[in-house]
Structures are given as structure tokens and as C-alpha cells.
Design a protein around this motif. Structure first.
Motif, short mmCIF file in Angstrom:
data_model
loop_
_atom_site.label_atom_id
_atom_site.label_comp_id
_atom_site.label_asym_id
_atom_site.label_seq_id
_atom_site.Cartn_x
_atom_site.Cartn_y
_atom_site.Cartn_z
N VAL A 1 7.52 -1.86 -3.27
CA VAL A 1 8.40 -1.06 -3.06
C VAL A 1 8.75 -1.12 -1.59
O VAL A 1 10.00 -1.34 -1.21
CB VAL A 1 8.15 0.53 -3.22
N ALA A 2 7.84 -1.37 -0.65
CA ALA A 2 8.09 -1.85 0.62
C ALA A 2 8.43 -3.23 1.07
O ALA A 2 9.39 -3.22 1.85
CB ALA A 2 6.85 -1.38 1.48
N GLY A 3 7.98 -4.18 0.36
CA GLY A 3 8.38 -5.51 0.46
C GLY A 3 9.64 -6.02 0.14
O GLY A 3 10.23 -7.00 0.64
N GLN A 4 10.23 -5.35 -0.97
CA GLN A 4 11.46 -5.98 -1.78
C GLN A 4 12.48 -6.12 -0.69
O GLN A 4 13.36 -6.72 -1.07
CB GLN A 4 11.54 -5.02 -3.04
N ALA A 5 12.71 -5.16 0.29
CA ALA A 5 13.83 -5.11 0.98
C ALA A 5 13.46 -5.70 2.56
O ALA A 5 14.39 -5.67 3.18
CB ALA A 5 14.27 -3.68 1.40
N LEU A 6 12.38 -6.43 2.71
CA LEU A 6 11.83 -6.84 3.89
C LEU A 6 11.91 -8.52 3.94
O LEU A 6 11.67 -9.20 2.89
CB LEU A 6 10.70 -6.28 4.54
N GLU A 7 11.96 -9.20 5.37
CA GLU A 7 11.56 -10.24 5.34
C GLU A 7 10.21 -10.65 6.19
O GLU A 7 10.24 -11.48 6.99
CB GLU A 7 12.82 -10.91 6.18
N GLN A 8 9.23 -9.57 5.66
CA GLN A 8 8.01 -9.95 6.56
C GLN A 8 6.96 -9.43 5.55
O GLN A 8 7.40 -8.88 4.53
CB GLN A 8 8.14 -9.01 7.76
N ALA A 9 5.80 -9.64 5.89
CA ALA A 9 4.72 -9.25 5.10
C ALA A 9 4.43 -7.66 5.13
O ALA A 9 5.09 -7.05 6.08
CB ALA A 9 3.27 -9.88 5.66
N VAL A 10 3.86 -7.30 4.37
CA VAL A 10 3.39 -5.81 4.00
C VAL A 10 1.86 -5.53 3.68
O VAL A 10 1.40 -6.27 2.88
CB VAL A 10 4.35 -5.18 3.07
N CYS A 11 1.09 -4.62 4.27
CA CYS A 11 -0.18 -4.54 4.02
C CYS A 11 -0.44 -2.96 4.10
O CYS A 11 0.43 -2.30 4.76
CB CYS A 11 -1.14 -5.52 4.86
N PHE A 12 -1.75 -2.58 4.10
CA PHE A 12 -2.22 -1.11 4.38
C PHE A 12 -2.87 -1.13 5.85
O PHE A 12 -4.04 -1.85 5.97
CB PHE A 12 -2.99 -0.52 3.46
N GLY A 13 -2.36 -0.53 6.75
CA GLY A 13 -3.25 -0.56 8.20
C GLY A 13 -3.49 -1.96 8.59
O GLY A 13 -2.73 -3.01 8.48
N ASP A 14 -4.74 -1.96 8.69
CA ASP A 14 -5.34 -3.43 9.48
C ASP A 14 -5.93 -3.88 8.20
O ASP A 14 -6.76 -5.01 8.47
CB ASP A 14 -6.18 -3.05 10.53
N PHE A 15 -5.80 -3.62 7.09
CA PHE A 15 -6.45 -4.35 5.80
C PHE A 15 -5.35 -5.29 5.43
O PHE A 15 -4.40 -4.95 4.93
CB PHE A 15 -6.71 -3.33 4.83
N TYR A 16 -5.65 -6.65 5.53
CA TYR A 16 -4.76 -7.61 5.35
C TYR A 16 -4.45 -8.15 3.96
O TYR A 16 -3.69 -8.78 3.48
CB TYR A 16 -4.82 -8.70 6.29
N LEU A 17 -5.56 -7.58 3.12
CA LEU A 17 -5.40 -7.75 1.81
C LEU A 17 -5.72 -6.33 1.03
O LEU A 17 -6.38 -5.63 1.48
CB LEU A 17 -6.45 -8.84 1.20
N PRO A 18 -5.04 -6.03 0.03
CA PRO A 18 -3.98 -6.71 -0.54
C PRO A 18 -2.64 -6.87 0.09
O PRO A 18 -2.79 -6.08 1.18
CB PRO A 18 -3.76 -6.13 -2.00
N CYS A 19 -1.81 -7.69 -0.14
CA CYS A 19 -0.68 -8.01 0.74
C CYS A 19 0.48 -8.38 -0.14
O CYS A 19 0.51 -9.00 -1.15
CB CYS A 19 -0.81 -8.79 1.76
#
Length: 208
Positions: A132-150
């Protein structure tokens, strides 16, 4: 290749939300050195292997409107997997091999939805939040400082960094990659979803 970081933030949203072709990826190319055997094949209390558990997340995922999911790819030199092009290049080496595989197969993929094989308490609902967050962005998305999942955009910019990292010409970490691309860090969900099964003691603690 000179790779310099960019500041993280929420900028980079596209003016219109268009359909995104997304490839689900299970990172399973690690050496499992702390486990002492291939942890992807360890059987969980629910009867699934860690690898099957990770793949089942995508089977159960209800992607939001505007996201079209390709068949799941698994990184690593295993049956049906996509082997790393560069040996011992870490997670970014696995992602670089996946990106190269998709480019050669001309799948037109625009983003990767990435989970590690050793995080069995993840849920499809968390992955949907990333979509939901990523579909409109040209950048990565993760939860806080947890880089996986992404959620990872798959474009020329990310492709250049993955290639440079795999060849040892850029910092080979997800943190560095996200700093370069920019990253939207969503609030960290509650619970033990981020438990990593790195060694035998981690595996014994699981209570699925």
C-alpha cells in the motif's frame, strides 16, 4: 562507481497511482553458518519448512488495487532458485541476481516485495502494508529500522547500486541501499514478527 547516500524521507510519490508489476522474492541464498545446516529446509511445528512458510505468505497475500503480483522467486542455488551471480555477496547479491533474472526474462517488473527465509512470524497483512505504501513511491519501504521485509523499487537507479554492491564497488548493505534510494520507514508493528531464526536456539524458541 561513486555511490553517495541520499536522505531518507517520504518524498518521491508519483503524481498518479498506476498499476505496479511486483515480484515477490524470498531471500534464501545465505550460508546458514550459524545454524550449521540449510535453515530454509528446517521444518516448523506447523509442518512447513522455513522456505515453504515464506512462500506461503505471498500465496495468502491480498494485494491492494493497483498491484499486480508475479510468481514468487527464491534466491539461492537450490532447485527452482535463482543463484547469485557473485558468490558470497550477501542479500544485495541475491537481489542483484533476481533483478538480472527478471531483466533477462523481460517480465517488466517495477518493484520487489522481499522477505527473508528466516522470519517465519511475518504475516500477509504486514506485507500488504508495504504494498500500500510502496505502490505510489519511487523509494524503498520498510518498518522502522528493520530493513526486511521491504518494498524495493526496481529501476535503473536501484539496479546500478545492486550491481555495484555485488561487485564490491558500493557498501553491500540494505541500510546503505535504502539511504541511497530514500526509504519510507513505516511505524514498527507490535509483536515478534521480526524474530530471525539464525541459530538452533532461535529455532527452538519458535511457537507457531
Amino acid at each position: 562507481m561513486n555511490i553517495s547516500p541520499a536522505s531518507t524521507g517520504q518524498g518521491g510519490a508519483t503524481s498518479q497511482q498506476t498499476a505496479r508489476i511486483v515480484c515477490p522474492v524470498v531471500l534464501a541464498g545465505g550460508l546458514s553458518s550459524r545454524m550449521g545446516r540449510d535453515k530454509a529446509l528446517l521444518e516448523l511445528p506447523n509442518g512447513r519448512t522455513l522456505l515453504a512458510q515464506a512462500k506461503s505468505l505471498f500465496d495468502a497475500l491480498d494485494p491492494p488495487a493497483g498491484v499486480e503480483m508475479l510468481p514468487t522467486l527464491v534466491s539461492g542455488a537450490r532447485p527452482g532458485g535463482v543463484p547469485d551471480r557473485v558468490v558470497a555477496a550477501g542479500p544485495l547479491g541475491g537481489l542483484q541476481a533476481i533483478a538480472d533474472h527478471l531483466q533477462q526474462s523481460q517480465r517488466g517488473c517495477e518493484a520487489l516485495l522481499v522477505v527473508p527465509v528466516d522470519m517465519p512470524l511475518l504475516s500477509p497483512a504486514l506485507l500488504r502494508q508495504l504494498c500500500v505504501a510502496g505502490q505510489a513511491l519511487e523509494q524503498a519501504v520498510c518498518f522502522g529500522d528493520f530493513y526486511l521485509p521491504c518494498w524495493l523499487p526496481l529501476d535503473q537507479r536501484s539496479g546500478r547500486y545492486l550491481e555495484a554492491a555485488a561487485m564490491g564497488n558500493a557498501v553491500a548493505s540494505l541500510r546503505a541501499l535504502f539511504g541511497y534510494l530514500g526509504c519510507l520507514q513505516l511505524p514498527v508493528p507490535e509483536g515478534d514478527w521480526h524474530l530471525n531464526v539464525n541459530g538452533p536456539q532461535d529455532f527452538e524458541r519458535l511457537n507457531l
